[in-house]
Design an enzyme around this catalytic site. Structure first.
Site, PDB file in Angstrom:
ATOM      1  N   GLY A  33      18.117  -8.636 -47.001  1.00 41.47           N
ATOM      2  CA  GLY A  33      17.491  -7.968 -45.679  1.00 41.47           C
ATOM      3  C   GLY A  33      17.164  -6.603 -45.556  1.00 41.47           C
ATOM      4  O   GLY A  33      16.569  -6.255 -44.476  1.00 41.47           O
ATOM      5  N   GLU A  34      17.301  -5.756 -46.853  1.00 41.82           N
ATOM      6  CA  GLU A  34      16.873  -4.686 -46.730  1.00 41.82           C
ATOM      7  C   GLU A  34      15.223  -4.348 -46.741  1.00 41.82           C
ATOM      8  O   GLU A  34      14.429  -5.201 -47.170  1.00 41.82           O
ATOM      9  CB  GLU A  34      17.315  -3.932 -47.952  1.00 41.82           C
ATOM     10  CG  GLU A  34      18.667  -3.594 -48.123  1.00 41.82           C
ATOM     11  CD  GLU A  34      19.246  -2.820 -49.411  1.00 41.82           C
ATOM     12  OE1 GLU A  34      18.365  -2.628 -50.119  1.00 41.82           O
ATOM     13  OE2 GLU A  34      20.410  -2.525 -49.483  1.00 41.82           O
ATOM     14  N   ARG A  89      20.273   1.049 -23.704  1.00 37.99           N
ATOM     15  CA  ARG A  89      21.292   0.780 -22.521  1.00 37.99           C
ATOM     16  C   ARG A  89      22.692   1.166 -22.756  1.00 37.99           C
ATOM     17  O   ARG A  89      23.527   1.094 -22.065  1.00 37.99           O
ATOM     18  CB  ARG A  89      21.327  -0.911 -22.645  1.00 37.99           C
ATOM     19  CG  ARG A  89      20.246  -1.665 -21.795  1.00 37.99           C
ATOM     20  CD  ARG A  89      20.244  -2.897 -21.889  1.00 37.99           C
ATOM     21  NE  ARG A  89      19.730  -3.628 -22.946  1.00 37.99           N
ATOM     22  CZ  ARG A  89      19.945  -4.908 -23.314  1.00 37.99           C
ATOM     23  NH1 ARG A  89      19.905  -5.661 -22.502  1.00 37.99           N
ATOM     24  NH2 ARG A  89      19.332  -5.298 -24.720  1.00 37.99           N
ATOM     25  N   HIS A 123      15.361   2.469 -20.417  1.00 37.31           N
ATOM     26  CA  HIS A 123      16.243   1.844 -19.633  1.00 37.31           C
ATOM     27  C   HIS A 123      16.835   2.846 -18.564  1.00 37.31           C
ATOM     28  O   HIS A 123      17.236   2.603 -17.242  1.00 37.31           O
ATOM     29  CB  HIS A 123      17.396   1.489 -20.195  1.00 37.31           C
ATOM     30  CG  HIS A 123      18.681   0.767 -19.389  1.00 37.31           C
ATOM     31  ND1 HIS A 123      18.386  -0.259 -18.591  1.00 37.31           N
ATOM     32  CD2 HIS A 123      19.625   1.158 -19.197  1.00 37.31           C
ATOM     33  CE1 HIS A 123      19.423  -0.731 -17.988  1.00 37.31           C
ATOM     34  NE2 HIS A 123      20.233   0.185 -18.306  1.00 37.31           N
ATOM     35  N   LYS A 184      23.904  -6.815  -8.327  1.00 34.72           N
ATOM     36  CA  LYS A 184      24.716  -7.385  -9.745  1.00 34.72           C
ATOM     37  C   LYS A 184      25.909  -6.768 -10.110  1.00 34.72           C
ATOM     38  O   LYS A 184      26.036  -5.522 -10.011  1.00 34.72           O
ATOM     39  CB  LYS A 184      23.504  -7.776 -10.652  1.00 34.72           C
ATOM     40  CG  LYS A 184      23.960  -8.101 -11.985  1.00 34.72           C
ATOM     41  CD  LYS A 184      22.882  -8.079 -12.750  1.00 34.72           C
ATOM     42  CE  LYS A 184      22.726  -6.933 -13.836  1.00 34.72           C
ATOM     43  NZ  LYS A 184      21.692  -6.950 -14.924  1.00 34.72           N
ATOM     44  N   ARG A 186      28.146  -6.640 -13.699  1.00 33.21           N
ATOM     45  CA  ARG A 186      28.593  -7.379 -15.074  1.00 33.21           C
ATOM     46  C   ARG A 186      29.933  -7.043 -15.464  1.00 33.21           C
ATOM     47  O   ARG A 186      30.311  -5.829 -15.543  1.00 33.21           O
ATOM     48  CB  ARG A 186      27.280  -6.908 -16.036  1.00 33.21           C
ATOM     49  CG  ARG A 186      27.506  -7.369 -17.566  1.00 33.21           C
ATOM     50  CD  ARG A 186      26.503  -6.781 -18.208  1.00 33.21           C
ATOM     51  NE  ARG A 186      24.928  -7.015 -18.005  1.00 33.21           N
ATOM     52  CZ  ARG A 186      24.217  -7.902 -18.437  1.00 33.21           C
ATOM     53  NH1 ARG A 186      24.888  -8.853 -19.104  1.00 33.21           N
ATOM     54  NH2 ARG A 186      23.106  -8.095 -18.127  1.00 33.21           N
TER      55      ARG A 186
END
Ligand code: R5P
Length: 288
Positions: A33-34, A89, A123, A184, A186
């Site tokens: 994965g590198e 975020r 964000h 909303k 969360r």
């Protein structure tokens, strides 16, 4: 200008509009994965285009590898165009013990010599505050132009949460339509989303454009669609700057009665229907 592996088409569009020469970074991913990046020498100033959608960590390290290579080659001014800036975020400690990830990202960028960042619909203002030099480009005018051409019935812009009120207001102002912000919440541990069903405005029979910065799991849009359908509205469309659409999120959103998903091409894919390069080029022109 350098096209990073995550944003080759977008980099091409930006380079064409700017009349800049484009160098494509070559990528090899090893079996573990590198990433390995190979990049030819560029001039004294360089713009690297690389969005950091999923796999976020991989795209981030590739961006830093490209910046490090430019720094080592003596590039004096490195500007990173990061249309979707991952980790924005996590801009504060929500639960004790958490790391403010975006602050770390900002430090890492400085370390590899990135002097300036251009991003799209970051964000939060707080996330932006960790960077010494950053321009935040709004996708709202381009999304609104697209929405205008959709010829919707008495459309109303709806934000799935109070935090998105200004975004939805700006979108509604461009289209000269009404806006509503849902409430909303969360659960910070489970991630579960709930939306208050009370609405102060009657939006029955009207088409709705749900407008958000990011659609990730689709949880926010799905919950909002469920609440809105109970109000007897017309059709629902979901629009956003960044359609991450993890796993089968798009399918789930459509099953919740959303007609279509429309996003910019900050994240390439089926729903990237709005070309963001004009807004990015305008920001770059104001700097160079
Ligand atoms: C949250 O504050 C953001 O503006 C988005 O509403 C959120 O990140 C969307 O995530 P998801 O699609 O997983 O609900």
């Amino acid at each position: 200008m350098v096209a990073g592996p995550a944003s080759s088409d977008l980099a091409n569009n930006i380079a064409k509009r700017l009349g800049a020469q484009l160098t494509v970074a070559q990528l090899r991913i090893f079996s573990d994965g590198e990433s390995k990046i190979k990049l030819d020498k560029v001039g004294k100033n360089c713009i690297i285009v690389q969005s950091t959608y999923q796999p976020t960590d991989t795209h981030l390290i590739q961006l830093m590898m490209m910046a490090k290579k430019c720094t080592d080659d003596g590039v004096e001014d490195i500007c990173a165009v990061i249309p979707y800036l991952g980790y924005a975020r996590q801009d504060r400690v929500f639960l004790e013990g958490e790391v403010v990830s975006i602050a770390l990202v900002a430090k890492l960028f400085e370390t590899v010599g990135i002097k300036h960042i251009v991003t799209v619909d970051i964000h939060s203002q707080l996330a932006m505050s960790y960077f010494a030099s950053i321009q935040n480009v709004s996708s709202i005018p381009l999304l609104a132009d697209h929405a205008y051409k959709m010829k919707l019935r008495e459309p109303v812009a709806v934000s799935p949460d109070v935090g998105g009120t200004n975004r939805a207001k700006e979108f509604a102002r461009h289209l000269k339509i009404d806006m509503v912000a849902l409430k909303k919440s969360r659960d910070r541990v489970s991630g579960e989303v709930t939306i208050d069903e009370k609405l102060n405005t009657d939006i029955s029979r009207r088409d709705v454009i749900l407008i958000d910065d990011i659609i990730s799991s689709g949880g926010s849009i799905i919950k909002a669609a469920e609440v809105l359908h109970k109000k007897g509205i017309g059709k629902i469309y979901a629009m956003c700057a960044h359609a991450l659409l993890i796993g089968d999120a798009a399918q789930k959103i459509k099953s919740a009665g959303v007609q279509d998903i429309i996003s910019t091409n900050s994240v390439p894919g089926e729903y990237a229907k709005v070309e963001i390069s004009p807004a990015i080029v305008a920001a770059l022109k104001s700097r160079y």
